[in-house]
Design an enzyme around this catalytic site. Structure first.
Site, PDB file in Angstrom:
ATOM      1  N   ASP A 203      37.986  35.687  39.671  1.00  0.00           N
ATOM      2  CA  ASP A 203      37.233  36.933  39.570  1.00  0.00           C
ATOM      3  C   ASP A 203      38.102  38.088  40.083  1.00  0.00           C
ATOM      4  OD1 ASP A 203      34.281  38.077  39.257  1.00  0.00           O
ATOM      5  OD2 ASP A 203      35.179  39.009  41.019  1.00  0.00           O
ATOM      6  N   ILE A 204      38.125  39.200  39.333  1.00  0.00           N
ATOM      7  CA  ILE A 204      38.899  40.372  39.743  1.00  0.00           C
ATOM      8  C   ILE A 204      38.183  41.070  40.905  1.00  0.00           C
ATOM      9  CG2 ILE A 204      39.872  42.585  39.018  1.00  0.00           C
ATOM     10  CD1 ILE A 204      39.912  41.499  36.169  1.00  0.00           C
ATOM     11  N   ASN A 211      36.425  50.331  36.945  1.00  0.00           N
ATOM     12  CA  ASN A 211      35.681  50.952  35.845  1.00  0.00           C
ATOM     13  C   ASN A 211      35.123  52.313  36.231  1.00  0.00           C
ATOM     14  OD1 ASN A 211      36.000  49.073  33.749  1.00  0.00           O
ATOM     15  ND2 ASN A 211      34.329  47.802  34.497  1.00  0.00           N
ATOM     16  N   ASP A 220      39.246  47.540  30.478  1.00  0.00           N
ATOM     17  CA  ASP A 220      39.598  46.585  29.419  1.00  0.00           C
ATOM     18  C   ASP A 220      41.088  46.261  29.453  1.00  0.00           C
ATOM     19  OD1 ASP A 220      36.979  46.584  28.626  1.00  0.00           O
ATOM     20  OD2 ASP A 220      37.289  47.869  26.869  1.00  0.00           O
ATOM     21  N   GLU A 246      34.364  40.087  34.267  1.00  0.00           N
ATOM     22  CA  GLU A 246      35.697  40.017  34.864  1.00  0.00           C
ATOM     23  C   GLU A 246      36.017  38.613  35.375  1.00  0.00           C
ATOM     24  OE1 GLU A 246      33.011  41.722  38.194  1.00  0.00           O
ATOM     25  OE2 GLU A 246      33.099  41.637  36.020  1.00  0.00           O
TER      26      GLU A 246
END
Length: 326
Positions: A203-204, A211, A220, A246
């Site tokens: 997971d980021i 965002n 993206d 993500e």
């Protein structure tokens, strides 16, 4: 059932509108290795993977209800060994004595391709034998050429449809459907030969901030670049997929817990040391290694709990489920 239908050169399954199998021909039973008792009065979805159940609900039933028929739907069904067998399905709805019934014809894809190759071979032989015949055969030659072209287009279309159905458009990675099918395959392999495998959920960290600060196009771009990093740091046999948002998932065949932690740390460092337009990007990783008592659900839950622990302990770190209770 008429004997000709019983042994027709394609599978035949008749189901109720609720999906309960009420009849099946011997050809389909022979292909799949089931007995009639295995299928009749059971739900047709009992021989589908989770991903194919989703396709069946989102494509098959709506088209049957709207048009009364479905044509050339690609579907994989699990045979008696749990292996996926690809079919093209045509279905048509009708009523018999006030009861709605759906008849399905299933053509096995492997055999279909063999038939197409045989047809092209026969065509070439006919062309060689009649090449110098009178002009009456010119029209026949043209017809054969058109058939070959249409068959080639059909094969290419089928291949493209299969690829599109398992690919994430943004990152180019395999999608969740493909991942779930491969996870089932790995569990079957484990039950057969005991080959271990590990699962990552990646997971980021603080992706919402990316965002919110830089906009979704930049978000993206971050997802696409992370996909490239993951692909460049895995083995040929490893499976990398976008799980959603993500989150990314990796299946690492023939990899035990110790090696999985080493490899995950290498991935974490590769991401952290890469150059990003948004400033440093890091990831948190949760790992679970399959054991005999696991199912797909428990394995994913373990990896997710390990990921949550990585997040709770400050992010940009790797956690294996087996280390959580130490």
């Amino acid at each position: 059932m008429d004997e000709r239908l019983q042994y027709a050169p394609c599978g035949y399954v008749s189901i109720t509108h609720e999906g309960i199998v009420i009849d099946v021909n011997q050809t389909f039973l022979d292909i799949m290795g089931y007995s009639r008792a295995n299928l009749v009065d059971n739900h047709f979805e009992s021989i589908m993977s989770t991903a194919n159940k989703l396709i069946f609900h989102t494509y098959f039933y709506p088209f049957i209800n709207l048009n009364g028929h479905v044509e050339e739907m690609f579907l994989s069904l699990k045979d008696h060994k749990g292996l996926a067998i690809p079919f093209l399905l045509n279905g048509r709805r009708f009523e018999k004595e006030g009861v709605e019934i759906i008849d399905c014809i299933l053509m096995q894809m492997g055999k279909r391709i063999d038939y197409e190759v045989e047809i092209r071979t026969a065509k070439r032989q006919i062309e060689e034998a009649y090449w110098e015949k009178d002009q009456a055969l010119v029209k026949l030659e043209q017809l054969h050429m058109e058939i070959e072209q249409k068959q080639q287009e059909l094969m290419e279309l089928n291949a493209n449809l299969v690829n599109l159905s398992i690919t994430d458009k943004l990152t180019g990675l395999k999608n969740r459907r493909f991942f779930e099918e491969k996870l089932e395959d790995q569990m079957i392999l484990y039950s057969q030969i005991g080959q271990p495998f590990s699962l990552y959920i990646i997971d980021i960290d603080h992706f919402k901030t990316v965002n919110d600060t830089w906009g979704h196009p930049m978000g993206d771009s971050v997802l696409a670049k992370l996909a490239e990093i993951l692909q460049s740091h895995v083995r040929k046999e490893d499976i990398v997929a976008r799980y959603g948002g993500e989150e990314f998932v990796l299946i690492l065949p023939d990899m035990d817990a110790i090696e999985s932690k080493i490899r995950a740390e290498e991935l974490r460092l590769a991401v952290a040391h890469s150059t990003w337009e948004t400033g440093q990007i890091t990831v948190s990783i949760g790992i679970a290694t399959f054991i005999q008592m696991d199912s797909d659900t428990t394995l994913l839950k373990k990896a997710d709990l390990a990921l949550y622990t990585s997040k709770e302990n400050g992010r940009n770190r790797v956690t294996h489920f087996m280390d959580m209770n130490k």
